[in-house]
Every structure is written in C-alpha cells, then in structure tokens.
Write a protein that holds these residues in place. Sequence first.
Motif: not given
Length: 81
Positions: A1-10, A26-36
């Motif tokens: 189940m996907d859930k929203k997350l708000t990040l503050s970045l430069d 790739i979407s930015l969301s998938k990129l960050i998900e993959s990294y995490l």
Amino acid sequence: MDKKLTLSLDKSIIESAKNYAKSNNISLSKLIESYLTTLTKRKRSSTEITPLVESLSGVINLDEDFDVKDAYTDYLIEKYK
C-alpha cells in the motif's frame, strides 16, 4: 500500500533528482523508494559474513600481546624515513 510523504529538500537537489529520474525513465517517487529500500536493506545485511571472508578467518596467527596500531605506526615511521 502506497502512502504519501512530504519532504523538504534544497531546490537544486530536487531539480537534479527530477532530471536524473527523467533521463532514466523512472518517477522521482520510485527513485527515492528504490534508494531507501537499498539503504535500509544494507543495514540489515551489514553484519552478514560472506563465505569468502569466513574462509579467510584464522589464516594469520598473531601473538596475544600483538598491538596492530603499534605495528602500523612502526610501519609508517619506517616507510616515511
């Protein structure tokens, strides 16, 4: 189940990440998900000893009073004389 997350970045980081994601299709969301996912898996497996390392265990026999730091210091002093 996907859930929203708000990040503050430069702002420049966000733009760079968007460009990277777009260039790699790739979407930015998938990129960050993959990294995490990679980051969190690495911590769990960091204590795992590979078969190669296990096979090398016990190859060198050192005296109980052998001080690795002193030996390395002596090596460096000799090297840079």
